[in-house]
Design a protein around this motif. Structure first.
Motif, PDB file in Angstrom:
ATOM      1  N   CYS A   1       0.842  -1.198   0.000  1.00  0.00           N
ATOM      2  CA  CYS A   1       0.000   0.000   0.000  1.00  0.00           C
ATOM      3  C   CYS A   1       0.880   1.252   0.000  1.00  0.00           C
ATOM      4  N   VAL A   2       0.580   2.164  -0.912  1.00  0.00           N
ATOM      5  CA  VAL A   2       1.311   3.429  -1.040  1.00  0.00           C
ATOM      6  C   VAL A   2       0.380   4.550  -0.616  1.00  0.00           C
ATOM      7  N   GLY A   3       0.772   5.333   0.395  1.00  0.00           N
ATOM      8  CA  GLY A   3      -0.119   6.397   0.844  1.00  0.00           C
ATOM      9  C   GLY A   3       0.436   7.137   2.036  1.00  0.00           C
ATOM     10  N   ALA A   4      -0.458   7.746   2.812  1.00  0.00           N
ATOM     11  CA  ALA A   4      -0.115   8.531   4.002  1.00  0.00           C
ATOM     12  C   ALA A   4      -1.420   8.942   4.677  1.00  0.00           C
ATOM     13  N   PRO A   5      -1.328   9.375   5.942  1.00  0.00           N
ATOM     14  CA  PRO A   5      -0.162   9.376   6.828  1.00  0.00           C
ATOM     15  C   PRO A   5       0.008   8.011   7.504  1.00  0.00           C
ATOM     16  N   GLU A   6       1.105   7.896   8.225  1.00  0.00           N
ATOM     17  CA  GLU A   6       1.369   6.643   8.940  1.00  0.00           C
ATOM     18  C   GLU A   6       0.276   6.354   9.952  1.00  0.00           C
ATOM     19  N   GLU A   7      -0.102   7.358  10.735  1.00  0.00           N
ATOM     20  CA  GLU A   7      -1.205   7.232  11.705  1.00  0.00           C
ATOM     21  C   GLU A   7      -2.370   8.091  11.236  1.00  0.00           C
ATOM     22  N   PRO A   8      -3.552   7.548  11.066  1.00  0.00           N
ATOM     23  CA  PRO A   8      -3.921   6.160  11.371  1.00  0.00           C
ATOM     24  C   PRO A   8      -3.897   5.235  10.166  1.00  0.00           C
ATOM     25  N   ARG A   9      -3.549   5.745   8.971  1.00  0.00           N
ATOM     26  CA  ARG A   9      -3.889   5.027   7.745  1.00  0.00           C
ATOM     27  C   ARG A   9      -2.927   3.894   7.377  1.00  0.00           C
ATOM     28  N   LEU A  10      -1.639   4.169   7.242  1.00  0.00           N
ATOM     29  CA  LEU A  10      -0.719   3.108   6.824  1.00  0.00           C
ATOM     30  C   LEU A  10      -0.617   2.010   7.876  1.00  0.00           C
ATOM     31  N   LYS A  11      -0.649   2.399   9.124  1.00  0.00           N
ATOM     32  CA  LYS A  11      -0.641   1.393  10.191  1.00  0.00           C
ATOM     33  C   LYS A  11      -1.830   0.455  10.058  1.00  0.00           C
ATOM     34  N   LEU A  12      -3.002   1.012   9.775  1.00  0.00           N
ATOM     35  CA  LEU A  12      -4.191   0.178   9.625  1.00  0.00           C
ATOM     36  C   LEU A  12      -4.123  -0.663   8.354  1.00  0.00           C
ATOM     37  N   ALA A  13      -3.532  -0.135   7.294  1.00  0.00           N
ATOM     38  CA  ALA A  13      -3.372  -0.913   6.066  1.00  0.00           C
ATOM     39  C   ALA A  13      -2.590  -2.196   6.336  1.00  0.00           C
ATOM     40  N   ARG A  14      -1.581  -2.098   7.171  1.00  0.00           N
ATOM     41  CA  ARG A  14      -0.810  -3.305   7.514  1.00  0.00           C
ATOM     42  C   ARG A  14      -1.653  -4.264   8.354  1.00  0.00           C
ATOM     43  N   GLU A  15      -2.489  -3.736   9.224  1.00  0.00           N
ATOM     44  CA  GLU A  15      -3.369  -4.608   9.994  1.00  0.00           C
ATOM     45  C   GLU A  15      -4.369  -5.323   9.098  1.00  0.00           C
ATOM     46  N   PHE A  16      -4.695  -4.729   7.977  1.00  0.00           N
ATOM     47  CA  PHE A  16      -5.624  -5.353   7.034  1.00  0.00           C
ATOM     48  C   PHE A  16      -4.939  -6.287   6.050  1.00  0.00           C
ATOM     49  N   GLY A  17      -3.611  -6.413   6.127  1.00  0.00           N
ATOM     50  CA  GLY A  17      -2.951  -7.415   5.304  1.00  0.00           C
ATOM     51  C   GLY A  17      -1.877  -6.922   4.372  1.00  0.00           C
ATOM     52  N   ALA A  18      -1.607  -5.612   4.329  1.00  0.00           N
ATOM     53  CA  ALA A  18      -0.506  -5.129   3.496  1.00  0.00           C
ATOM     54  C   ALA A  18       0.815  -5.573   4.118  1.00  0.00           C
ATOM     55  N   GLU A  19       1.636  -6.250   3.332  1.00  0.00           N
ATOM     56  CA  GLU A  19       2.905  -6.724   3.886  1.00  0.00           C
ATOM     57  C   GLU A  19       3.915  -5.592   4.022  1.00  0.00           C
ATOM     58  N   ALA A  20       3.723  -4.526   3.249  1.00  0.00           N
ATOM     59  CA  ALA A  20       4.611  -3.376   3.327  1.00  0.00           C
ATOM     60  C   ALA A  20       3.829  -2.132   2.918  1.00  0.00           C
ATOM     61  N   THR A  21       4.282  -0.989   3.404  1.00  0.00           N
ATOM     62  CA  THR A  21       3.671   0.283   3.034  1.00  0.00           C
ATOM     63  C   THR A  21       4.768   1.257   2.619  1.00  0.00           C
ATOM     64  N   VAL A  22       4.399   2.190   1.750  1.00  0.00           N
ATOM     65  CA  VAL A  22       5.314   3.235   1.294  1.00  0.00           C
ATOM     66  C   VAL A  22       4.675   4.567   1.634  1.00  0.00           C
ATOM     67  N   ASN A  23       5.340   5.333   2.474  1.00  0.00           N
ATOM     68  CA  ASN A  23       4.798   6.584   2.987  1.00  0.00           C
ATOM     69  C   ASN A  23       5.184   7.723   2.049  1.00  0.00           C
ATOM     70  N   ILE A  24       4.194   8.324   1.384  1.00  0.00           N
ATOM     71  CA  ILE A  24       4.481   9.379   0.403  1.00  0.00           C
ATOM     72  C   ILE A  24       4.905  10.682   1.078  1.00  0.00           C
ATOM     73  N   GLU A  25       4.693  10.787   2.399  1.00  0.00           N
ATOM     74  CA  GLU A  25       5.178  11.964   3.113  1.00  0.00           C
ATOM     75  C   GLU A  25       6.670  11.844   3.422  1.00  0.00           C
ATOM     76  N   GLU A  26       7.187  10.625   3.431  1.00  0.00           N
ATOM     77  CA  GLU A  26       8.609  10.408   3.678  1.00  0.00           C
ATOM     78  C   GLU A  26       9.386  10.216   2.380  1.00  0.00           C
ATOM     79  N   ILE A  27       8.778   9.518   1.434  1.00  0.00           N
ATOM     80  CA  ILE A  27       9.400   9.316   0.115  1.00  0.00           C
ATOM     81  C   ILE A  27       8.626  10.208  -0.845  1.00  0.00           C
ATOM     82  N   THR A  28       9.160  11.383  -1.087  1.00  0.00           N
ATOM     83  CA  THR A  28       8.343  12.455  -1.649  1.00  0.00           C
ATOM     84  C   THR A  28       8.350  12.551  -3.168  1.00  0.00           C
ATOM     85  N   SER A  29       9.294  11.924  -3.839  1.00  0.00           N
ATOM     86  CA  SER A  29       9.319  12.036  -5.300  1.00  0.00           C
ATOM     87  C   SER A  29       8.747  10.778  -5.931  1.00  0.00           C
ATOM     88  N   PRO A  30       8.039  10.914  -7.052  1.00  0.00           N
ATOM     89  CA  PRO A  30       7.502   9.728  -7.748  1.00  0.00           C
ATOM     90  C   PRO A  30       8.594   8.729  -8.111  1.00  0.00           C
TER      91      PRO A  30
END
Length: 383
Positions: A220-249
């Motif tokens: 899952c690619v998105g933001a913010p970490e709380e509450p969204r990316l953290k919940l994405a992992r609880e729903f089964g995403a094995e990894a997340t990419v935070n667009i607020e931390e990795i800012t360029s396409p």
């Protein structure tokens, strides 16, 4: 009770106004539904931002992701769209877009009846001025009537299903249909690697849908970490990419390819609603992969891109718009069957049905402070 409270907005950018309307006389094929919970959809937010591309009947009542219970019904209101029996006390949901069953698309192409030319549209195209004024989910009750609006669809929920879960059945069904679209086009198979762009409610529901429908790996690619990316992992995403931390396409594309193994994902699905997702997402795909666009439900604008990349990468590109009448039970069934597998209710942040509560639910959703802002007029129905 001799009146019902209903929320209206006068136009884009307006504040919610709660009005009182008379208790309706329920027709022989009608029903009055007491709303337990109604979500704030990204489409509602875009409408309030002025992004909806067609004229709207302002003022009207927003809200179409609802679960409720029948409190009154006519003698001939006896079953739902799938022929399940209904009565006072039945838990139900109604979708926003209800194909008419009679137009060109409904008759000739029922698999794309979601493109019905004259649909019944709750929470959008039924203005407040139309009596009995109960045409959206941000209200204490909603009214359905098969005589007045014969294209209306209503679906029974399991008796022991939470009405909060019922309010998630509409957006989840949209995700399921999008994956089915890809599957039928040969672009989604068992054990495929899937990238979901967007970590809002649709993105997180898409993570769960991908897992349940056979995906091997989900990122899952998105933001913010709380509450969204953290919940994405609880729903089964094995990894997340935070667009607020990795800012360029370019960096995000490289990170996704690093996670999935260099060549890219089998399927990328946009659930973000941001125009820039497409050109970025197709570069996360392996050659011959499939891109599914389901996030651009309103017109958020255009972006420059090169279609050469679609051609040279030999891609499948699919759009998915809502769902048809027969799709909805798939969402209800998945929610019910996996009620102990996924933290469905953790998606929802509850708000009271007051002008301040509705305004805060919208504001927090726009600020991404919540995953799914959910308005609850009757707390006793969802406890």
């Amino acid at each position: 009770m001799d009146s019902i409270r209903v929320c209206t907005h006068a136009g884009p950018g307006s504040e919610p106004v709660i009005k009182s309307v008379p208790w309706p006389k329920v027709g022989r094929k009608g029903a009055l539904i007491k709303i337990g919970a109604c979500g704030v959809c990204g489409t509602d937010l875009h409408i309030l931002k002025g992004h909806w591309p067609k004229p709207l009947p302002w003022p009207f009542t927003l809200g179409h992701e609802l679960g409720g219970v029948i409190v009154e019904c006519g003698d001939e209101f006896t079953e739902d769209f799938m022929s399940k029996p209904l009565k006072v006390g039945s838990k139900v949901m109604i979708p926003p877009l209800m194909p008419c069953g009679r137009c060109y698309y409904c008759i000739h192409y029922p698999q794309t009846a979601n493109k019905c030319l004259t649909p019944v549209y709750y929470g959008r195209y039924l203005g407040f001025d139309k009596a009995p004024h109960l045409w959206g989910g941000w209200a204490e009750y909603v009214y359905v009537d098969l005589d007045m609006l014969p294209g209306t669809k209503i679906y029974k929920l399991p008796d022991d299903m939470s009405l909060r879960s019922g309010a998630l059945s509409e957006p989840l069904t949209s995700c399921i249909r999008a994956f089915n679209r890809a599957s039928r086009a040969g672009g989604f198979s068992w054990a495929d690697t899937v990238v979901i762009q967007g970590s809002g409610p649709i993105g997180i529901l898409a993570v769960a849908a991908a897992k349940e429908m056979g995906a091997g790996r989900v990122i899952c690619v998105g933001a913010p970490e709380e509450p969204r990316l953290k919940l994405a992992r609880e729903f089964g995403a094995e990894a997340t990419v935070n667009i607020e931390e990795i800012t360029s396409p370019q960096q995000r594309i490289a990170r996704v390819r690093e996670i999935v193994g260099g060549f890219g994902a089998d399927l990328v699905m946009d659930c973000s609603g941001h125009p820039s997702a497409g050109p970025e997402g197709i570069e996360m795909l392996r050659d011959g992969g499939t891109y599914v666009e389901m996030g651009q439900f309103t017109d958020a604008g255009s972006i420059e891109t090169s279609w050469h990349r679609i051609c040279t990468k030999d891609l499948n590109v699919l759009g998915s718009w809502g769902f048809t009448g027969n799709d909805l039970p798939l969402g209800v069934d998945m929610l019910y069957r996996t009620r102990d597998k996924y933290p469905w209710l953790k998606m929802q942040t509850i708000y009271p049905f007051t002008e301040a509560g509705v305004a805060r639910a919208v504001k927090d959703a726009m600020a991404m402070k919540t995953v799914k802002s959910t308005i609850v007029p009757w707390p006793e129905l969802v406890e």
